[in-house]
Scaffold this motif. Sequence first.
Motif, mmCIF file in Angstrom:
data_model
loop_
_atom_site.group_PDB
_atom_site.id
_atom_site.type_symbol
_atom_site.label_atom_id
_atom_site.label_comp_id
_atom_site.label_asym_id
_atom_site.label_seq_id
_atom_site.Cartn_x
_atom_site.Cartn_y
_atom_site.Cartn_z
ATOM 1 N N ARG A 44 -35.612 27.070 -35.965
ATOM 2 C CA ARG A 44 -36.045 25.988 -35.072
ATOM 3 C C ARG A 44 -37.269 25.264 -35.631
ATOM 4 N NH1 ARG A 44 -38.483 24.269 -30.512
ATOM 5 N NH2 ARG A 44 -37.140 23.293 -28.973
ATOM 6 N N GLU A 45 -38.179 26.008 -36.278
ATOM 7 C CA GLU A 45 -39.375 25.404 -36.874
ATOM 8 C C GLU A 45 -39.030 24.388 -37.950
ATOM 9 O OE1 GLU A 45 -41.552 28.740 -38.356
ATOM 10 O OE2 GLU A 45 -42.274 29.330 -36.370
ATOM 11 N N ARG A 46 -37.895 24.549 -38.598
ATOM 12 C CA ARG A 46 -37.502 23.670 -39.704
ATOM 13 C C ARG A 46 -36.750 22.424 -39.247
ATOM 14 N NH1 ARG A 46 -36.461 27.121 -44.846
ATOM 15 N NH2 ARG A 46 -37.817 28.880 -44.419
ATOM 16 N N LEU A 47 -36.417 22.357 -37.973
ATOM 17 C CA LEU A 47 -35.617 21.243 -37.467
ATOM 18 C C LEU A 47 -36.497 20.097 -36.986
ATOM 19 C CD1 LEU A 47 -33.057 23.284 -35.339
ATOM 20 C CD2 LEU A 47 -32.747 22.403 -37.667
ATOM 21 N N ASN A 48 -35.943 18.885 -37.084
ATOM 22 C CA ASN A 48 -36.644 17.744 -36.503
ATOM 23 C C ASN A 48 -36.396 17.743 -34.996
ATOM 24 O OD1 ASN A 48 -34.170 16.379 -35.889
ATOM 25 N ND2 ASN A 48 -34.099 15.594 -38.002
ATOM 26 N N ASP A 49 -37.056 16.850 -34.282
ATOM 27 C CA ASP A 49 -36.986 16.858 -32.814
ATOM 28 C C ASP A 49 -35.561 16.693 -32.296
ATOM 29 O OD1 ASP A 49 -39.674 17.288 -32.606
ATOM 30 O OD2 ASP A 49 -40.194 15.182 -32.269
ATOM 31 N N GLU A 50 -34.792 15.796 -32.911
ATOM 32 C CA GLU A 50 -33.417 15.577 -32.449
ATOM 33 C C GLU A 50 -32.560 16.813 -32.676
ATOM 34 O OE1 GLU A 50 -29.574 12.785 -33.536
ATOM 35 O OE2 GLU A 50 -31.580 12.029 -33.982
ATOM 36 N N ASP A 51 -32.726 17.422 -33.833
ATOM 37 C CA ASP A 51 -31.958 18.630 -34.134
ATOM 38 C C ASP A 51 -32.400 19.817 -33.275
ATOM 39 O OD1 ASP A 51 -30.343 17.357 -35.983
ATOM 40 O OD2 ASP A 51 -31.616 17.901 -37.692
ATOM 41 N N LYS A 52 -33.681 19.857 -32.899
ATOM 42 C CA LYS A 52 -34.147 20.909 -31.994
ATOM 43 C C LYS A 52 -33.452 20.809 -30.648
ATOM 44 C CE LYS A 52 -38.715 21.706 -33.929
ATOM 45 N NZ LYS A 52 -40.159 21.585 -33.768
ATOM 46 N N LYS A 53 -33.283 19.590 -30.150
ATOM 47 C CA LYS A 53 -32.578 19.394 -28.877
ATOM 48 C C LYS A 53 -31.139 19.867 -28.988
ATOM 49 C CE LYS A 53 -35.346 15.470 -27.368
ATOM 50 N NZ LYS A 53 -35.361 14.029 -27.099
ATOM 51 N N LYS A 54 -30.481 19.533 -30.099
ATOM 52 C CA LYS A 54 -29.098 19.975 -30.315
ATOM 53 C C LYS A 54 -29.028 21.492 -30.424
ATOM 54 C CE LYS A 54 -27.650 15.797 -32.741
ATOM 55 N NZ LYS A 54 -27.256 15.238 -34.056
ATOM 56 N N PHE A 55 -29.979 22.062 -31.134
ATOM 57 C CA PHE A 55 -30.010 23.516 -31.293
ATOM 58 C C PHE A 55 -30.226 24.203 -29.948
ATOM 59 C CE2 PHE A 55 -32.292 27.505 -32.097
ATOM 60 C CZ PHE A 55 -31.366 28.144 -32.906
ATOM 61 N N ASP A 56 -31.162 23.681 -29.167
ATOM 62 C CA ASP A 56 -31.432 24.259 -27.849
ATOM 63 C C ASP A 56 -30.204 24.182 -26.951
ATOM 64 O OD1 ASP A 56 -34.004 24.858 -28.622
ATOM 65 O OD2 ASP A 56 -34.898 23.104 -27.636
ATOM 66 N N ARG A 57 -29.497 23.054 -26.998
ATOM 67 C CA ARG A 57 -28.279 22.903 -26.195
ATOM 68 C C ARG A 57 -27.209 23.883 -26.674
ATOM 69 N NH1 ARG A 57 -28.091 17.610 -25.871
ATOM 70 N NH2 ARG A 57 -27.176 17.381 -27.911
ATOM 71 N N PHE A 58 -27.078 24.011 -27.995
ATOM 72 C CA PHE A 58 -26.130 24.979 -28.557
ATOM 73 C C PHE A 58 -26.476 26.396 -28.108
ATOM 74 C CE2 PHE A 58 -25.594 28.183 -31.876
ATOM 75 C CZ PHE A 58 -24.213 28.233 -31.950
ATOM 76 N N PHE A 59 -27.757 26.759 -28.178
ATOM 77 C CA PHE A 59 -28.178 28.100 -27.803
ATOM 78 C C PHE A 59 -27.918 28.353 -26.320
ATOM 79 C CE2 PHE A 59 -31.384 31.168 -26.353
ATOM 80 C CZ PHE A 59 -30.980 32.252 -27.126
ATOM 81 N N ASP A 60 -28.227 27.373 -25.473
ATOM 82 C CA ASP A 60 -27.966 27.525 -24.036
ATOM 83 C C ASP A 60 -26.479 27.744 -23.776
ATOM 84 O OD1 ASP A 60 -30.639 27.219 -23.469
ATOM 85 O OD2 ASP A 60 -30.467 25.109 -22.869
ATOM 86 N N ASN A 61 -25.631 26.979 -24.464
ATOM 87 C CA ASN A 61 -24.184 27.139 -24.299
ATOM 88 C C ASN A 61 -23.727 28.503 -24.798
ATOM 89 O OD1 ASN A 61 -23.811 24.589 -23.178
ATOM 90 N ND2 ASN A 61 -23.439 23.633 -25.157
#
Length: 92
Positions: A44-61
């Motif tokens: 997550r530290e390596r991701l930009n803000d947009e990718d962090k949102k996508k990652f967070d949504r993926f993790f929640d799912n």
Amino acid sequence: MQSILNALYECGYENDLQRFLSADEASNYRTACESRIHGMERLRERLNDEDKKKFDRFFDNEMEAAGLDMECAFRYGLAIGLKLSGLSALLP
């Protein structure tokens, strides 16, 4: 019927899934969980803000799907237990 299943599920797990594991399995489980969290934080530290949102949504799912998988496994085990208890009544 849903509330009964939810009550049995909560009673069966009581938020302590590790009680069903041996000492070695519980240790491995904790290690795997810690590694997963550490790896996710590093990624997550390596991701930009947009990718962090996508990652967070993926993790929640992913977490929601895992929870539903656990509930399905519980229901399946409960159904097997109920069938076996019914069959045991037929034994002499």
